[in-house]
Scaffold this motif. Structure first.
Motif, PDB file in Angstrom:
ATOM      1  N   GLU A   1      16.059  41.652  16.369  1.00  0.00           N
ATOM      2  CA  GLU A   1      17.181  42.529  16.214  1.00  0.00           C
ATOM      3  C   GLU A   1      17.255  43.747  16.547  1.00  0.00           C
TER       4      GLU A   1
ATOM      5  N   ASN B   1      28.709  36.414  14.633  1.00  0.00           N
ATOM      6  CA  ASN B   1      29.053  36.281  12.657  1.00  0.00           C
ATOM      7  C   ASN B   1      27.996  35.072  12.680  1.00  0.00           C
ATOM      8  N   VAL B   2      27.097  35.021  12.266  1.00  0.00           N
ATOM      9  CA  VAL B   2      27.145  33.406  12.010  1.00  0.00           C
ATOM     10  C   VAL B   2      27.453  32.561  10.792  1.00  0.00           C
TER      11      VAL B   2
ATOM     12  N   ALA C   1      20.098  30.078  14.428  1.00  0.00           N
ATOM     13  CA  ALA C   1      20.748  31.177  13.421  1.00  0.00           C
ATOM     14  C   ALA C   1      20.636  32.265  13.476  1.00  0.00           C
ATOM     15  N   LEU C   2      19.191  32.286  12.774  1.00  0.00           N
ATOM     16  CA  LEU C   2      18.853  33.916  13.505  1.00  0.00           C
ATOM     17  C   LEU C   2      18.952  34.617  14.889  1.00  0.00           C
TER      18      LEU C   2
ATOM     19  N   THR D   1      31.988  34.182  15.895  1.00  0.00           N
ATOM     20  CA  THR D   1      32.161  33.439  15.287  1.00  0.00           C
ATOM     21  C   THR D   1      31.183  31.630  15.673  1.00  0.00           C
TER      22      THR D   1
ATOM     23  N   SER E   1      12.010  38.629  14.189  1.00  0.00           N
ATOM     24  CA  SER E   1      12.973  39.226  14.099  1.00  0.00           C
ATOM     25  C   SER E   1      13.019  40.180  14.162  1.00  0.00           C
TER      26      SER E   1
ATOM     27  N   SER F   1      22.580  35.374  15.272  1.00  0.00           N
ATOM     28  CA  SER F   1      22.784  36.197  14.164  1.00  0.00           C
ATOM     29  C   SER F   1      22.302  37.531  14.930  1.00  0.00           C
TER      30      SER F   1
ATOM     31  N   ASP G   1      25.878  29.571   9.024  1.00  0.00           N
ATOM     32  CA  ASP G   1      25.633  28.327   9.035  1.00  0.00           C
ATOM     33  C   ASP G   1      25.480  27.893   7.751  1.00  0.00           C
TER      34      ASP G   1
END
Length: 216
Positions: free
Chosen positions: A84, A123-124, A114-115, A95, A80, A118, A126
């Motif tokens: 990023e 802008n997630v 979702a990860l 969003t 992750s 993001s 969940d």
């Protein structure tokens, strides 16, 4: 370690719930320059999807699925931050409202999408699993000034009709034109997405992110 070798070995380690082996394989292939998104898309996701299918068929039990999920989480913790780093410069501000539809409690695949969204700058929001139609609608209504994507996951044939109901309700409420809708899940197809009037279909996590970036 070749690409094919790592995929098979990583999937086997996750399915076995072997956290140490999962971490070891990921660390090795990262050192070899394998794309972290590919590790998720070609190793982690297929493994947990297989376990989910086996669980539904009664061939494995909840403790096995939970061990696999723990191995998946440890693997995701490694990749992750790298995802990023590589996507932080995209500057997306849309969003994305994400959720697994009502009646379906499977949320690992949705959470991975979702990860990645993001990490790609979205802008997630969940909403979790087994999300009622009205909760999707309320989330859209709460964000009147945003550019919105609604992402819905369904892993069961008995729940995929909920995706259609959400789109119908968005239309009834006069909200359909302000959102883009993408759908996915093990039982969902491109044909189903077209039939219910979705704007797109994501076969896997990587494709879902690519689709969202097209909508942005």
């Amino acid at each position: 370690m070749s690409s094919t070798d790592y995929q098979g070995l990583l999937q086997k380690a996750v399915r076995a719930g072997d956290i140490e082996e999962t971490v070891d394989i990921i660390q090795k292939v990262l050192q070899e320059g394998i794309n972290p998104v590919a590790i998720v898309d070609e190793g982690l996701i297929p493994a947990i999807r297989t376990m989910g299918d086996l669980f539904e068929q009664g061939e494995v039990f909840l403790p096995h699925l939970m061990r696999a999920a723990e191995a998946l989480k440890k693997g995701m913790a490694l990749v992750s931050p790298l995802i990023e780093e590589t996507t932080a410069d995209q500057g997306v501000a849309n969003t994305v409202i994400m959720g697994t539809v009502e009646g379906d409690i499977h949320d690992i695949g949705k959470s991975i999408v979702a990860l990645l969204l993001s990490a790609s700058g979205f802008n997630v929001v969940d909403l979790g699993a087994s999300v009622p139609v009205n909760k999707f609608i309320g989330a859209v209504e709460d964000r009147t000034g945003d550019s919105i994507i609604v992402g819905m996951s369904a892993l069961l044939t008995t729940t995929m009709s909920q995706q259609k109901l959400v789109i119908q309700k968005l239309t009834e409420k006069g909200l359909r034109e302000k959102v883009k809708v993408m759908v996915g899940g093990a039982c969902v197809s491109r044909e189903w997405a077209a039939e219910i009037g979705a704007d797109g279909y994501g076969l896997n996590a990587q494709e879902a992110v690519r689709l969202a970036l097209e909508f942005a």
